[in-house]
Design a protein around this motif. Structure first.
Motif, PDB file in Angstrom:
ATOM      1  N   ALA A 135       1.163  -1.298   0.454  1.00  0.00           N
ATOM      2  CA  ALA A 135      -0.138   0.012   0.133  1.00  0.00           C
ATOM      3  C   ALA A 135       1.011   1.318   0.474  1.00  0.00           C
ATOM      4  O   ALA A 135       1.755   1.253   0.800  1.00  0.00           O
ATOM      5  CB  ALA A 135      -1.117  -0.323   1.168  1.00  0.00           C
ATOM      6  N   GLY A 136       0.808   1.725  -0.801  1.00  0.00           N
ATOM      7  CA  GLY A 136       2.038   3.302  -1.156  1.00  0.00           C
ATOM      8  C   GLY A 136       0.779   4.402  -1.437  1.00  0.00           C
ATOM      9  O   GLY A 136      -0.504   4.950  -1.865  1.00  0.00           O
ATOM     10  N   ALA A 137       1.705   5.579  -1.647  1.00  0.00           N
ATOM     11  CA  ALA A 137       1.011   7.040  -2.308  1.00  0.00           C
ATOM     12  C   ALA A 137       0.268   6.709  -3.419  1.00  0.00           C
ATOM     13  O   ALA A 137       0.722   5.941  -4.119  1.00  0.00           O
ATOM     14  CB  ALA A 137       1.278   8.077  -2.056  1.00  0.00           C
ATOM     15  N   ALA A 138      -0.601   7.240  -3.815  1.00  0.00           N
ATOM     16  CA  ALA A 138      -1.257   7.580  -5.074  1.00  0.00           C
ATOM     17  C   ALA A 138      -0.789   7.099  -6.616  1.00  0.00           C
ATOM     18  O   ALA A 138      -0.377   6.866  -7.063  1.00  0.00           O
ATOM     19  CB  ALA A 138      -2.501   8.875  -5.162  1.00  0.00           C
ATOM     20  N   ALA A 139       0.461   8.572  -6.061  1.00  0.00           N
ATOM     21  CA  ALA A 139       1.545   8.441  -7.335  1.00  0.00           C
ATOM     22  C   ALA A 139       2.516   7.507  -7.222  1.00  0.00           C
ATOM     23  O   ALA A 139       3.161   8.199  -8.404  1.00  0.00           O
ATOM     24  CB  ALA A 139       2.159  10.448  -7.138  1.00  0.00           C
ATOM     25  N   ASP A 140       2.635   6.640  -6.657  1.00  0.00           N
ATOM     26  CA  ASP A 140       3.667   6.168  -6.272  1.00  0.00           C
ATOM     27  C   ASP A 140       3.617   5.099  -7.097  1.00  0.00           C
ATOM     28  O   ASP A 140       2.764   4.732  -7.838  1.00  0.00           O
ATOM     29  CB  ASP A 140       4.309   5.816  -4.650  1.00  0.00           C
ATOM     30  N   ALA A 141       4.999   3.980  -7.404  1.00  0.00           N
ATOM     31  CA  ALA A 141       4.941   3.008  -8.647  1.00  0.00           C
ATOM     32  C   ALA A 141       4.419   1.989  -7.765  1.00  0.00           C
ATOM     33  O   ALA A 141       5.529   1.222  -6.008  1.00  0.00           O
ATOM     34  CB  ALA A 141       5.924   3.195  -8.999  1.00  0.00           C
ATOM     35  N   PRO A 142       4.273   0.702  -7.516  1.00  0.00           N
ATOM     36  CA  PRO A 142       3.337  -0.084  -7.858  1.00  0.00           C
ATOM     37  C   PRO A 142       5.295  -0.941  -7.035  1.00  0.00           C
ATOM     38  O   PRO A 142       5.762  -0.484  -8.745  1.00  0.00           O
ATOM     39  CB  PRO A 142       2.895  -0.880  -7.579  1.00  0.00           C
ATOM     40  N   PRO A 143       5.395  -2.146  -6.035  1.00  0.00           N
ATOM     41  CA  PRO A 143       6.987  -2.414  -6.146  1.00  0.00           C
ATOM     42  C   PRO A 143       7.070  -3.642  -7.067  1.00  0.00           C
ATOM     43  O   PRO A 143       8.114  -4.431  -7.529  1.00  0.00           O
ATOM     44  CB  PRO A 143       6.472  -3.354  -5.100  1.00  0.00           C
ATOM     45  N   VAL A 144       5.787  -4.127  -7.567  1.00  0.00           N
ATOM     46  CA  VAL A 144       6.137  -4.989  -9.116  1.00  0.00           C
ATOM     47  C   VAL A 144       5.220  -4.053 -10.217  1.00  0.00           C
ATOM     48  O   VAL A 144       3.911  -3.609  -9.963  1.00  0.00           O
ATOM     49  CB  VAL A 144       5.215  -6.423  -8.729  1.00  0.00           C
ATOM     50  N   PRO A 145       5.417  -4.685 -11.690  1.00  0.00           N
ATOM     51  CA  PRO A 145       4.278  -4.746 -13.000  1.00  0.00           C
ATOM     52  C   PRO A 145       3.166  -5.521 -12.404  1.00  0.00           C
ATOM     53  O   PRO A 145       2.978  -6.275 -12.069  1.00  0.00           O
ATOM     54  CB  PRO A 145       4.755  -5.430 -13.932  1.00  0.00           C
ATOM     55  N   LEU A 146       1.374  -4.493 -12.707  1.00  0.00           N
ATOM     56  CA  LEU A 146       0.783  -4.825 -12.760  1.00  0.00           C
ATOM     57  C   LEU A 146       0.375  -5.341 -13.832  1.00  0.00           C
ATOM     58  O   LEU A 146      -0.434  -5.325 -14.708  1.00  0.00           O
ATOM     59  CB  LEU A 146      -0.405  -3.368 -12.568  1.00  0.00           C
TER      60      LEU A 146
END
Length: 328
Positions: free
Chosen positions: A209-220
């Motif tokens: 769970a990150g901030a809205a503009a963050d990149a997730p830790p893995v490709p989606l």
């Protein structure tokens, strides 16, 4: 009876109005609870152009049938029912005939084209109300729009088996959808500006769970944007892996910035939207929510504090879903 009325100018007025009389194909429902949806906020603020003014908002209605029209046979007095966003369709157009009644050009909507559930009573066409599962009123109410739209958005997002799903924004609809996705085996990553919402996402089982503009830790593999923020569209598209799908779940979205073809759309990424729902979406969601034990995180308000609930929703002060409760 007492009802809240909106005129699209950002205000709600609590006023006394006559109890509505059901038409021949309608039922009169005494309201027990009504969910507070962000779409209601768009109606009140005029983000959605007024279709009726004044209008009583509210389209996540749980209530009891008190009167049936002369042509109603499927519903009975005393039956507990739900009223959702989709109020009627023509039943004859190309879209209705092919099972896409949500795209019917003549469709009408509860709390926008006709008075909704921020009131003591509401009428609705009997063919568009739902028999309800044996769940508490405040749990069922959010399912009737937040749940239904989230479920349709999840299907539109085409999450592959065991795939990685990103959710942008984590309010009423998103936290219900997250539970369904997790139960179906998805790996969930939540991106939202609200710290409490991030904590709830992790509590429900999100992998990150990150901030809205963050990149997730893995490709989606798939993503859903629930927040009405167009600037998140390129952010979410950039987070997609090859062949990924992004579904936009809102009825209203701020302007989307320009997209770069190579960065945002190339490699067969798909961008799609969600428009309302079909009645079969609602029936499927109610069955699924019961079977999977989906539970909404709910903040309740007395019906006479609908204006407070909407202000809290606008300011992101609502944890999970807000629900107005009659007689409290």
């Amino acid at each position: 009876m007492w009802a809240w009325q909106a005129r699209g100018d950002g205000t709600l007025t609590h006023t006394e109005v006559p109890v509505p009389v059901p038409a021949d194909e309608e039922v009169l429902v005494r309201v027990l609870a009504c969910g507070v949806c962000r779409t209601d906020l768009h109606v009140v603020d005029g983000d959605l152009p007024p279709h009726r003014s004044p209008v009583v908002p509210g389209h996540e209605v749980v209530g009891v049938v008190e009167q049936v029209g002369t042509r109603v046979h499927a519903r009975t007095v005393g039956e507990r029912v739900g009223i959702a966003w989709l109020r009627s369709t023509c039943g004859e157009c190309t879209w209705c005939r092919r099972g896409a009644e949500n795209l019917c050009p003549a469709s009408t909507y509860t709390g926008w084209d006709a008075d909704g559930g921020y009131a003591d009573h509401v009428t609705a066409p009997a063919a568009y109300v739902y028999p309800l599962p044996d769940l508490p009123d405040v749990q069922v109410a959010p399912l009737l729009c937040a749940g239904i739209i989230g479920y349709r958005a999840l299907r539109r997002a085409a999450v592959p088996p065991g795939g990685r799903l990103g959710i942008y924004g984590f309010g009423a609809s998103a936290h219900i959808t997250a539970q369904i996705a997790l139960a179906q085996g998805a790996e969930l990553h939540v991106l939202t500006r609200d710290e409490d919402a991030r904590a709830l996402a992790l509590e429900l089982g999100a992998a990150s769970a990150g901030a809205a503009a963050d990149a997730p830790p893995v490709p989606l593999d798939s993503a859903i944007v629930f927040a009405p923020a167009g600037e998140l569209v390129p952010v979410a598209l950039s987070a997609l892996d090859r062949g990924g799908t992004l579904a936009l779940a809102g009825i209203h979205l701020t302007d989307v910035p320009s997209l770069n073809y190579q960065r945002h759309l190339f490699r067969e990424r798909t961008l799609t939207s969600v428009t309302a729902n079909t009645r079969s979406d609602g029936a499927e969601l109610l069955r699924l929510a019961t079977r999977l034990g989906i539970r909404a995180t709910v903040t309740t308000y007395p019906m006479d504090q609908a204006d407070v609930a909407l202000r809290d929703l606008a300011a992101d002060r609502v944890h999970g879903a807000a629900v107005l409760v009659a007689g409290s």
